[in-house]
Scaffold this active site. Structure first.
Site, PDB file in Angstrom:
ATOM      1  N   GLY A 200     -42.755  35.589 103.407  1.00 36.35           N
ATOM      2  CA  GLY A 200     -42.918  34.168 103.672  1.00 36.35           C
ATOM      3  C   GLY A 200     -43.245  33.868 105.120  1.00 36.35           C
ATOM      4  CB  SER A 201     -42.488  30.792 107.048  1.00 34.70           C
ATOM      5  OG  SER A 201     -42.499  30.051 105.858  1.00 34.70           O
TER       6      SER A 201
END
Lengths: 147, 566
Positions: B280-281
């Site tokens: 993810g981020s």
């Protein structure tokens, strides 16, 4: 004269023979002593290794943490408790007076077996410790003030 | 008369000559003795006075040698010399089966002493009639004593060694474990099996980069979070960003290497090095770094994040929607997927792939473990792939790879491979300096500012350990299941670095499928579940690692902070 020399020679031979035998026995004795010491050293080295492993087992951080919670009134240090510069230490109000810290500050509170009958008691104790520490930290430890 | 005379004369003559001969012989013998005694006296004096080389050698042969306690396998110690794995002497029990007469009685006594054996099994072995049959390996001293007390001459012991891990579960995945004969079959024990077994240097321990205190702090905080959020597992890493040394590597659930054979299979997986995750981020850091380093974007540029972005059938939307144009630091701090996808589009798929490849994201990490995960990424790196990869979806890497990448972003741009073996600072620092410069020091400084601002006023605020200037990035990814993403099964992670004005250590924490709880208001993303763990780990380990808390220099982040609208 000749007899005298012969007697001396025989005596010298006998004495030196006796001394040699004595020395030989002594050396043998020492040799056995040294050998047993060497065996002892090796056995100790092996025992030491076991003890080191046991020490590592007994001082594993998880166990120390449990012991600390059970027996000591210590809490993790917070960043505000770390004095990073000499300027954070204040001057004494009365430089000539002898200071003795309150006796309760450094002495660990040892929990008696009956004190930790229940988890609730234990939680209450930990709370109390936490609270006193907090009070102390307000007195003893300085907040970071940089002006 | 003459006869007599002649006889006496002869007698006298022969007598005289015999006396003479005897005397000369005596003199000769006496002289010989004298010479030999003189030689002996000389030798005695010589031996007593001077150390001739021959004498030294002769006396050395008579020296009593202290036998060195040798063991079959080297110890493994942490960076401070704390024992992590060691061989201890132990005894193993075997039987000469055709010498046992009362089989059932002996078997019963043995089973009583050794409860892990079954009666039927022991009887079968004793009845086998073989000269040598193992009954039990690695007895405790007490068991050995009790078996000796049975007094059966058919039961014998063989001196043996047992591998002991005094810290139990701690660092189990790093160390791995050995089989019953002491051969490493997992982790470092397997990777370094040959050199640990090398008879010439079994007294030299293998020194790891791990710090057992840091390892415990991380394991303790991570397991608290895993149980609080009922996560299926967790992983954590503490890394020195300037040397690549891993100070701690935790994977949960863990196992006890002393008893590895009986532990469930799923506990053996190293989630920090072997498992790969869509993280993810946290990946946004790499995309922004690549774009900034190439000069394609500036910190002041803003991108349209007003409404979700449609790419073909796919919609990219924000978890924390601001519904406006966002500047680059805002995109990073508010973790905007839309803004990120637009930056990736500007950067281009080829350049993105090349950048990630140079960071080592596309091949397995070069860690000293046998179990190192192979990253998963699309073979055809198209526009949509590049957009999702920009915010960490569509590419799976191991936590070690991510940590190495983030360390490169903050340490001035040098790629330093992660290692589990302690580095000799004198010999290895030059080598580090020479390793690849991935981004410029200036870009690294900008990334540091953005990471710090993300913690100060963005999604990572729960990681802000007062005084230690933490910078970091949250990562929340939905788990892929059967071709689509599962909204409820998350991989929540946080990567933090401290102190941000002079980065020293990186802390990465990942929780596998955490559940939201009351204290997090039902949220289970990285900012709510993993960030507090990172904060606690930093608060506990910074004093151990010698990082001083201090008041922050606000001017470092002023420029970036001014780019924020609210």
């Amino acid at each position: 004269m000749r007899k005298y020399v012969a007697a001396c020679a025989v005596a010298a031979a006998l004495i030196s023979g006796a001394v040699v035998i004595q020395v030989k026995f002594k050396v043998q004795e020492k040799r056995e002593e040294v050998q047993s010491l060497a065996r002892q050293i090796e056995a100790d080295a092996r025992a030491l290794r076991t003890l080191k492993a046991e020490w590592a087992y007994l001082t594993t951080p998880a166990r120390l943490q449990r012991q600390s919670i059970d027996f000591l009134a210590l809490m993790p240090t917070s960043p505000s408790q770390v004095a990073t510069s000499v300027r954070q230490i204040p001057f004494r109000l009365n430089p000539d007076e002898l200071v003795s810290p309150p006796s309760s500050i450094l002495r660990p509170t040892v929990a008696k077996p009956e004190d930790k009958n229940t988890d609730k008691d234990r939680a209450a104790m930990i709370n109390a410790v936490h609270y006193t520490l907090k009070l102390k930290s307000e007195v003893v430890v300085l907040e970071e003030q940089d002006d | 008369m003459t006869d007599i005379l002649s006889r006496t004369m002869t007698l006298e003559g022969t007598g005289k000559s015999a006396m003479e001969v005897a005397r000369t012989r005596l003199i000769a013998a006496g002289a010989l003795f004298l010479v030999v005694f003189m030689a002996m006296a000389y030798r005695t004096v010589e031996l007593g006075l001077s150390a001739t080389p021959g004498a030294e050698k002769a006396s050395r042969n008579r020296l009593v040698q202290v036998a060195v306690a040798r063991y079959k396998r080297s110890d493994i110690v942490d960076r401070n010399g704390e024992i992590l794995a060691t061989n201890l002497a132990s005894a193993s029990l075997y039987a000469n089966a055709h010498k046992v007469d009362d089989i059932s009685v002996t078997a019963q006594k043995l089973v009583k002493i050794l409860p892990t054996l079954t009666l039927a099994d022991v009887e079968r072995k004793l009845k086998s009639g073989k000269d040598f049959v193992w009954l039990k390996r690695h007895l405790t001293p007490e068991q050995k004593w009790q078996i000796n007390a049975i007094g059966n001459p058919a039961l014998k012991f063989k001196a043996d060694e047992v591998r002991v891990y005094p810290h139990g579960n701690l660092a189990a995945h790093v160390l791995g474990h050995v089989d019953i004969d002491g051969n490493g079959i997992a982790g470092l024990e397997h990777y370094f099996n040959g050199s640990l077994d090398d008879a010439a240097k079994t007294d030299e321990p293998l020194k790891l980069s791990l710090d057992i205190r840091v390892q415990h702090a991380l394991a303790d905080e991570l397991s608290a979070a895993v149980s609080a959020h009922q996560a299926t597992g967790g992983a954590g890493i503490v890394m020195d960003v300037n040397s690549g040394e891993l100070l701690a590597m935790v994977s949960l659930p863990d196992f006890d290497p002393n008893n590895a054979g009986n532990e469930p299979e799923n506990t053996r997986v190293n989630r920090a090095a072997f498992r790969v995750y869509e993280l993810g981020s946290t990946f946004k850091t790499f995309t922004i770094a690549a774009a900034l380093d190439d000069g394609i974007i500036n910190m002041e540029d803003s991108f349209n994040a007003v409404k979700p972005l449609n790419v073909g059938p796919f919609t990219i939307s924000d978890d924390h929607p601001k519904k406006r144009y966002l500047r680059v630091p805002e995109i990073f701090a508010y973790s905007s997927n839309i803004g990120m996808a637009r930056i990736a589009d500007t950067l281009g798929a080829d350049r993105q792939k090349e950048f990630l490849s140079s960071l080592g994201m596309l091949k397995p990490a070069k860690l000293e473990l046998t179990e190192v995960g192979r990253p998963v990424f699309p073979q055809r790196w198209k526009r949509l792939s590049s957009m999702t990869i920009s915010y960490g979806h569509g590419i799976s890497v191991s936590p070690v790879q991510l940590s190495t990448g983030i360390a490169t972003m903050v340490n001035g741009g040098r790629l330093i491979p992660a290692t589990l073996v302690a580095k000799n600072i004198d010999t290895n620092f030059g080598e580090n300096a020479g390793s690849g410069q991935i981004i410029s020091a200036a870009t690294s400084r900008k990334i540091r500012q953005m990471l710090r601002v993300t913690v100060r006023q963005g999604t990572g605020s729960k990681a802000d350990a007062t005084g230690y200037r933490v910078g970091g990035k949250t990562g929340t990814a939905e788990k892929a299941s059967g071709g689509s993403y599962d909204r409820d099964a998350l991989i929540s992670s946080f990567v933090g670095v401290f102190p941000m004005d002079d980065p020293k250590y990186l802390v990465f924490v990942l929780l596998d499928e955490p559940k939201g709880i009351e204290q997090t208001f039902g949220f289970s993303g990285g900012g709510w579940t993993a960030a507090p763990v990172v904060k606690n780990v930093i608060l506990r380990t910074a004093p151990l690692l010698g990082v001083k808390p201090s008041v922050e220099d606000e001017t470092l982040y002023k420029n970036v902070a001014l780019l924020f609208e609210d």
